[in-house]
Design an enzyme around this catalytic site. Structure first.
Site, PDB file in Angstrom:
ATOM      1  N   LYS A 107       2.712   5.018  -0.569  1.00 48.21           N
ATOM      2  CA  LYS A 107       1.776   5.901   0.120  1.00 48.21           C
ATOM      3  C   LYS A 107       2.431   6.670   1.261  1.00 48.21           C
ATOM      4  O   LYS A 107       1.866   7.653   1.748  1.00 48.21           O
ATOM      5  CB  LYS A 107       0.573   5.103   0.625  1.00 48.21           C
ATOM      6  CG  LYS A 107      -0.278   4.565  -0.517  1.00 48.21           C
ATOM      7  CD  LYS A 107      -1.534   3.876  -0.023  1.00 48.21           C
ATOM      8  CE  LYS A 107      -2.448   3.475  -1.169  1.00 48.21           C
ATOM      9  NZ  LYS A 107      -1.926   2.319  -1.952  1.00 48.21           N
TER      10      LYS A 107
HETATM   11  C1  LIG Z   1      -2.343   2.009  -3.299  1.00 48.75           C
HETATM   12  C2  LIG Z   1      -1.504   1.075  -4.048  1.00 48.75           C
HETATM   13  C3  LIG Z   1      -1.540   0.986  -5.471  1.00 48.75           C
HETATM   14  C4  LIG Z   1      -2.520   1.786  -6.304  1.00 48.75           C
HETATM   15  O1  LIG Z   1      -2.195   3.149  -6.380  1.00 48.75           O
HETATM   16  P1  LIG Z   1      -3.255   4.213  -6.943  1.00 48.75           P
HETATM   17  O2  LIG Z   1      -2.624   5.543  -6.746  1.00 48.75           O
HETATM   18  O3  LIG Z   1      -4.502   4.040  -6.106  1.00 48.75           O
HETATM   19  O4  LIG Z   1      -3.509   3.890  -8.366  1.00 48.75           O
HETATM   20  C5  LIG Z   1      -0.647   0.130  -6.112  1.00 48.75           C
HETATM   21  N1  LIG Z   1       0.206  -0.628  -5.397  1.00 48.75           N
HETATM   22  C6  LIG Z   1       0.272  -0.600  -4.050  1.00 48.75           C
HETATM   23  C7  LIG Z   1       1.211  -1.487  -3.343  1.00 48.75           C
HETATM   24  C8  LIG Z   1      -0.578   0.251  -3.318  1.00 48.75           C
HETATM   25  O5  LIG Z   1      -0.513   0.267  -1.983  1.00 48.75           O
END
Ligand SMILES: *Cc1c(COP(=O)(O)O)cnc(C)c1O
Length: 431
Positions: A107
């Site tokens: 993210k």
């Molecule tokens: C947010 C997140 C996900 C999921 O990603 P999406 O784009 O919402 O499908 C998977 N793994 C981790 C560690 C995350 O922080």
């Protein structure tokens, strides 16, 4: 570039308005009006481009002339300021490590890009933008870090008291400057409810420009295309049947991979790997999309019962179930299977994965039972240190803190404790 609302009941907007608004007035997600494939020659000669040049080629059509070339290149350079290594696990299985950024989760990419776009687009405005975000863990840290020091933007993060890990709490509450943390006496859902209420409260929105920073924002979603291209750049056997296995919760990450394919990246298919929250695997079996309340698992960033980006996936595939089924496979795995996969990777290959990455690995293994020749890349979406409580007992080994974590873990937490919506409101209006 113009964006339309997927609910089709709101006017089309510029990139700037899509970023500042987040969601369309009819509550639809924004989607680009056109998607033009990149020229073949760029993809064939991708190894000659720097990561920053690749980012620019990939994103420029989605911004148009709203951010000039030099400023956009600067934003991309600051977004891609860490590595995205493709690491061999076993024959025909690799992992793309997305955790080398400042908060050690993928993210970081979307949050850094969005923060800098918003900072640029709002620079001439007299009005500050306030980013209000509720987090269950990873989002808050990435947003806090991404927006730190961005001019004309302030960030307020609501998190549920005692329900995020120690590492995650430090990442949210120790930065200072334009980042403020509110520790809420309640659950993640309570935080989210308060945030939603604030967005609809004219006594707040008349006073300040509020925006959200979750994955529905186009400026968080689209830059996630970058690392699918960066994986391809590193791939030795570029003619192989390339398949990405993406641990999925809100389906923003996998949906960015599908956009990368639309731009011409030669991806054979996708695996949406998930935990007990099996709405999408069920949909692919039955053709029926049935959201339901989320269930708690050890891969908790994927505990989502109604994935918000799923509607964008349907749009990418023209709402054609058969075409979508050609490209997308989806499997659900239990916590027990996930722990076994973590232990297997550790014992066999000396690789420590986090629970989300382990779900991605399981996706590769299951897919390859029927497709032996697939060259599968699973995304490692967070560093295992972020899920210490799960990982350490499984591998029976303690994990060292990387420098990014060491630098926050001893800092003093600063947060304002609130229990009610009225307290949130007076916090917002008093500043
Ligand atoms: C947010 C997140 C996900 C999921 O990603 P999406 O784009 O919402 O499908 C998977 N793994 C981790 C560690 C995350 O922080």
């Amino acid at each position: 570039m113009k964006y339309y609302s997927l609910n089709k009941k709101a006017p089309n907007v510029s990139f700037k308005d899509a970023v500042i608004k987040g969601l369309a007035p009819d509550k639809g997600l924004y989607f680009p009006e056109t998607i033009s494939p990149l020229i073949d020659n760029f993809i064939k000669s991708i190894h000659n481009y720097t990561d920053q040049e690749i980012g620019y080629e990939v994103i420029k059509q989605f911004i148009g002339n709203e951010i000039p070339k030099a400023a956009l290149k600067q934003i991309i350079t600051e977004t891609l300021s860490f590595d995205f290594p493709l690491v061999d696990i076993e024959n025909n299985i690799k992992t793309l490590e997305l955790f080398h950024g400042p908060t050690m989760a993928f993210k970081d990419v979307g949050a850094r890009f969005m923060a800098r776009c918003l900072g640029y687009l709002n620079v001439d405005s007299k009005k500050k933008v306030t980013v209000l975000v509720a987090t269950s863990g990873d989002t808050g840290g990435a947003v806090a870090n991404g927006f730190l020091g961005v001019k004309n933007v302030e960030v307020i993060i609501l998190y549920p008291s005692k329900k995020v890990s120690n590492v995650q709490e430090k990442q949210l509450t120790t930065l200072g400057k334009n980042i403020k943390a509110l520790e809420v006496d309640g659950t993640f859902d309570d935080c989210q409810t308060m945030v939603k209420k604030a967005f609809l409260d004219p006594s707040i929105t008349d006073q300040m420009q509020l925006t959200s920073a979750n994955s529905i924002n186009v400026a968080r979603w689209l830059p996630q295309m970058f690392y699918f291209f960066l994986a391809y750049k590193q791939l030795k056997d570029k003619d192989s049947k390339l398949v990405f296995s993406v641990p999925s919760g809100n389906y923003g990450n996998i949906c960015a991979g599908m956009m990368a394919k639309k731009l011409g990246l030669p991806i054979h298919g996708f695996i949406a790997a998930t935990n007990a929250n099996d709405i999408v695997p069920k949909f692919l079996q039955t053709g029926d999309y049935q959201p339901k309340p989320s269930v708690q698992t050890i891969s908790n960033a994927m505990d989502v019962g109604d994935p918000s980006n799923f509607i964008r996936i349907l749009e990418i595939y023209g709402n054609d179930f058969e075409i979508l089924k050609n490209d997308l496979h989806s499997y659900s795995f239990t916590d027990d299977e996930t722990r076994k996969a973590m232990l297997h990777m550790y014992e066999k290959f000396k690789y420590i994965s986090d629970p989300h990455g382990a779900v991605g690995y399981l996706g590769c293994k299951l897919y390859q039972k029927e497709n032996q020749d697939a060259n599968c890349v699973f995304l490692e979406t967070a560093h295992p240190v972020k899920f210490l409580d799960v990982v350490e007992p499984v591998i029976e080994k303690s994990i060292d803190f990387p420098p990014q974590i060491q630098s926050v873990i001893h800092k003093t937490k600063e947060a304002t404790f609130i229990s009610t919506y009225l307290e949130l409101k007076s916090f917002l209006l008093d500043k």
